[in-house]
Design a protein around this motif. Sequence first.
Motif, PDB file in Angstrom:
ATOM      1  N   GLN A   1      -1.541  -1.098  -5.529  1.00  0.00           N
ATOM      2  CA  GLN A   1      -2.912  -1.308  -5.055  1.00  0.00           C
ATOM      3  C   GLN A   1      -3.367  -2.759  -5.180  1.00  0.00           C
ATOM      4  O   GLN A   1      -4.045  -3.277  -4.299  1.00  0.00           O
ATOM      5  CB  GLN A   1      -3.865  -0.426  -5.878  1.00  0.00           C
ATOM      6  CG  GLN A   1      -3.526   1.043  -5.843  1.00  0.00           C
ATOM      7  CD  GLN A   1      -4.379   1.784  -4.833  1.00  0.00           C
ATOM      8  OE1 GLN A   1      -5.516   1.438  -4.605  1.00  0.00           O
ATOM      9  NE2 GLN A   1      -3.809   2.809  -4.211  1.00  0.00           N
TER      10      GLN A   1
ATOM     11  N   ALA B   1      -1.720  -4.885  -2.487  1.00  0.00           N
ATOM     12  CA  ALA B   1      -2.245  -4.460  -1.188  1.00  0.00           C
ATOM     13  C   ALA B   1      -3.651  -5.010  -0.981  1.00  0.00           C
ATOM     14  O   ALA B   1      -3.976  -5.543   0.089  1.00  0.00           O
ATOM     15  CB  ALA B   1      -2.241  -2.938  -1.097  1.00  0.00           C
ATOM     16  N   THR B   2      -4.483  -4.931  -2.027  1.00  0.00           N
ATOM     17  CA  THR B   2      -5.860  -5.418  -1.917  1.00  0.00           C
ATOM     18  C   THR B   2      -5.880  -6.932  -1.696  1.00  0.00           C
ATOM     19  O   THR B   2      -6.601  -7.442  -0.846  1.00  0.00           O
ATOM     20  CB  THR B   2      -6.662  -5.056  -3.189  1.00  0.00           C
ATOM     21  OG1 THR B   2      -6.519  -3.652  -3.421  1.00  0.00           O
ATOM     22  CG2 THR B   2      -8.125  -5.403  -3.040  1.00  0.00           C
TER      23      THR B   2
ATOM     24  N   ARG C   1       0.836  -1.203   0.000  1.00  0.00           N
ATOM     25  CA  ARG C   1       0.000   0.000   0.000  1.00  0.00           C
ATOM     26  C   ARG C   1       0.873   1.256   0.000  1.00  0.00           C
ATOM     27  O   ARG C   1       0.624   2.199  -0.743  1.00  0.00           O
ATOM     28  CB  ARG C   1      -0.908  -0.024   1.229  1.00  0.00           C
ATOM     29  CG  ARG C   1      -2.043   0.966   1.193  1.00  0.00           C
ATOM     30  CD  ARG C   1      -2.908   0.847   2.432  1.00  0.00           C
ATOM     31  NE  ARG C   1      -3.782   1.996   2.531  1.00  0.00           N
ATOM     32  CZ  ARG C   1      -3.404   3.182   2.974  1.00  0.00           C
ATOM     33  NH1 ARG C   1      -2.160   3.370   3.380  1.00  0.00           N
ATOM     34  NH2 ARG C   1      -4.268   4.188   3.017  1.00  0.00           N
TER      35      ARG C   1
ATOM     36  N   LEU D   1      -9.634  -1.118  -0.828  1.00  0.00           N
ATOM     37  CA  LEU D   1      -8.763  -0.266  -0.008  1.00  0.00           C
ATOM     38  C   LEU D   1      -9.493   1.038   0.303  1.00  0.00           C
ATOM     39  O   LEU D   1     -10.150   1.595  -0.579  1.00  0.00           O
ATOM     40  CB  LEU D   1      -7.466   0.054  -0.764  1.00  0.00           C
ATOM     41  CG  LEU D   1      -6.527  -1.106  -1.065  1.00  0.00           C
ATOM     42  CD1 LEU D   1      -5.275  -0.572  -1.769  1.00  0.00           C
ATOM     43  CD2 LEU D   1      -6.137  -1.864   0.204  1.00  0.00           C
ATOM     44  N   ARG D   2      -9.390   1.485   1.533  1.00  0.00           N
ATOM     45  CA  ARG D   2      -9.984   2.777   1.864  1.00  0.00           C
ATOM     46  C   ARG D   2      -9.067   3.879   1.323  1.00  0.00           C
ATOM     47  O   ARG D   2      -7.840   3.762   1.407  1.00  0.00           O
ATOM     48  CB  ARG D   2     -10.132   2.941   3.375  1.00  0.00           C
ATOM     49  CG  ARG D   2     -11.215   2.058   3.962  1.00  0.00           C
ATOM     50  CD  ARG D   2     -11.442   2.416   5.430  1.00  0.00           C
ATOM     51  NE  ARG D   2     -12.301   1.412   6.058  1.00  0.00           N
ATOM     52  CZ  ARG D   2     -13.641   1.418   5.977  1.00  0.00           C
ATOM     53  NH1 ARG D   2     -14.261   2.364   5.292  1.00  0.00           N
ATOM     54  NH2 ARG D   2     -14.339   0.476   6.578  1.00  0.00           N
TER      55      ARG D   2
ATOM     56  N   VAL E   1      -9.191  -1.195   5.240  1.00  0.00           N
ATOM     57  CA  VAL E   1      -9.928  -1.669   4.069  1.00  0.00           C
ATOM     58  C   VAL E   1     -11.424  -1.703   4.365  1.00  0.00           C
ATOM     59  O   VAL E   1     -11.833  -1.822   5.516  1.00  0.00           O
ATOM     60  CB  VAL E   1      -9.481  -3.083   3.618  1.00  0.00           C
ATOM     61  CG1 VAL E   1      -8.033  -3.075   3.164  1.00  0.00           C
ATOM     62  CG2 VAL E   1      -9.705  -4.108   4.724  1.00  0.00           C
TER      63      VAL E   1
ATOM     64  N   GLU F   1      -3.106   3.048  10.414  1.00  0.00           N
ATOM     65  CA  GLU F   1      -2.186   2.221   9.659  1.00  0.00           C
ATOM     66  C   GLU F   1      -1.065   1.692  10.560  1.00  0.00           C
ATOM     67  O   GLU F   1      -0.718   0.512  10.533  1.00  0.00           O
ATOM     68  CB  GLU F   1      -1.607   3.035   8.505  1.00  0.00           C
ATOM     69  CG  GLU F   1      -0.783   2.182   7.568  1.00  0.00           C
ATOM     70  CD  GLU F   1      -0.298   2.967   6.356  1.00  0.00           C
ATOM     71  OE1 GLU F   1      -0.868   4.043   6.075  1.00  0.00           O
ATOM     72  OE2 GLU F   1       0.641   2.501   5.711  1.00  0.00           O
TER      73      GLU F   1
END
Lengths: 427, 345
Positions: free
Chosen positions: A359, A362-363, A354, A401-402, A389, A410
Amino acid sequence: MTEARGFTIDIDQNSYLPVSGSQVDAIVTVTMTEATDAAPPTDNALEIIIVDCSTSMSGDKIVSARRATEAAIAELREGVSFTVIAGTETAEQVYPSLSASAMASARTRAEATAQVQRLQADGGTGIGAWLRLAAHIADQHPGAVNHAILLTDGQNGEHPSQFAAALQDCVGKFTCDCRGVGTDWEVQELRAISSTLLGSVDIVADPADLAADFRAIMGTAMGKRLSDVALRLWTPPDATVQFVKQVAPTVEDLTSRRIESGKRTGDYPLGSWGAETRDYHIKVHLTPRHVGEKILAARVKLIQTGSDEELAQGLITATWTDDSALSTRISRGVAHYTGQVELATAIQDGLTARKAGDQATATARLGRAVALAAASGNDASAQLLERVVEVIDAPSGTVRLRAEVTAADEMTLDTRSTKTVRVRGGS
Amino acid sequence: MIMSQFCPRCAEPAATADQFCEGCGAALRVNRSGTVAAAAAGTQRPCHGCGQPFATQGRLDGEYCPCCGLHRRDGTDHIEIDLGALAGVSDRGHVHVRNEDAMALGQRVAGKPATLAAVVCDGVSTVHTPELASRAAAEIALDILLEADNAPEHTAEDRAHAAVAAADRTVARLPAPGRRGAPCCTLVSALVNWPEPGRPEITVAWVGDSRAYWLAGTEAEPARLLTRDHSWAAEMVTAGVLDTATAMADARAHAITQWVGAGSAGEPGVLTLRPAGSGALMLCSDGLWNYLPGSAELAAVALPMIEHGTGALKAAAALTAVALERGGRDNITVVVIPITVRSPS
């Protein structure tokens, strides 16, 4: 399972291996029971409180740090040795003034509190120097339960090699619980300290929460009864120890900490121990044997470092069978903790991706973490993940992901990623 | 006549005049041996993996070699006992970690022809220490079968019942810690008396699925299975619910419905055989009959080894070898007692 002097070792494993099978996995649960006569709470203990006094601590943070340190001092049991260190680019001993420790009493607590109230935030951050002074004082208390609390709010200003050397010099001298206040400190840096010095690491995002946190740390520290225990592992001649990991209460890989202590025998230091339970995952590689052969894959002992005294013992065995109904069973503990370790890795990988702007990775990784947390009942991790998330479907790990994530959320997720839960419904 | 300077059961030294062993109370006027004697001698053996002498008894990990970690073999992997008039073989097989079967066999030294007795037990492998159950049951049952008779009104069948009851009590007293079930085992026993020379009377008792067969090549006393298993499969067949093939193929086939040990219920099977022709009595655990269930096949393997009442060991060894060749998935125990019958003419 054996019990000696208040310690127990339980082994959870499937000892059956398939034909040509070579991997043995076991969860070793070490418990020190409350009603132990092993050692009463000892006065042979040293508490070192290290407070970051760098310029960045100005304002709320230094005020809260003073209050937290006072709270910690108030928790000291009568007769326990203690010292307070103010950290800047160098380390200054705030109390007592000599490079030694004081013994906790009404008078010394009051004197120390008065000194702490004068702490000012003015200077740089040289964590290696702080640790060196702590080690110097701990050297005067050999064999005691030596423990430090280290509070910082920023990144270390020292050269990494200088810091690493200082950290290595502290190994075996004291255990250290680290706290990062605010969000400007580096998770990796504090985790390196707590991991190497067999302590915990956590974030205190709001300085107002520091005093309660210090009080809790000190309460736990005062409950430690044995200073230096280690797992002693014997394995047969053709075996290889693939890893030794602490898996509860947090994940900590101990494999590289092995100290050879005899023929085919190695010790893994575990630090100090109070009335608590910790779980370890041990994986051993064996040369396959004939069906119907049974072997001792590892003998696990808990010892007090330096004394060879055996506090408890457990046996990990392997039996080769061609009955797949036996060999395909996976022990509940092994399955559970394999998932918990993967959960910690998935969170850390996901956060790293992230930060790097990847992305997709990370997702995928954080989604996997959500699924693992949900399946294992690790509610604490599940809740922290939800701040990073948006969970669409937890069992399948479908997440988004937010866009807006606070630094505190985080960092909290990162710091607490290694916290595991025990197997649900008992063992 | 004393057979040895040591008790044949527990290896305790014995003086020649002793009637009973000082160590375990076994009757010394009896020539006997079995799994327990083999295990007592076997614990002194060096490790089968690395040759390290056995020196760590009494420790938690004493059952493992301190040098290489291998599980110690206790001397019961392969046992051959030859008492001449009867013999037995017990083998761990190819798959099981230890031999949980046990046998005990003996003959009374006084009397000619001597009274013979044998017991085969099979420890239930899902319980705690099944090998201790089978060994204890075999030993105590043989004690009772061969004990000097102070009550002549007791029949051989009474004695067989008493032997099973004693085994039951002994096994029920074994420790049963932890989550596994209390120790238990099967039992099949034989007592051979000679009311008159050449006219044997054989009394068989059983609990569970260990079996007794009469093996013969002639029609005078035809070969047949003497016992009826106390097992799920046998009960399904007896009740007419399933045929033998279907019942034996079921996962529950080998679940025994009666056992020796705590919680046992039901009477043992007891029968008396007065054979009209010569042959051999054979006791075995299911490690043999799973591979060779038919009495004709068993007789074909065993009888060629037996001549004029000798060759019992060769016969037991030949039967064991067949089970091992066909897979040896379970412990195998076989006792053979050649029986010579003199025709009444």
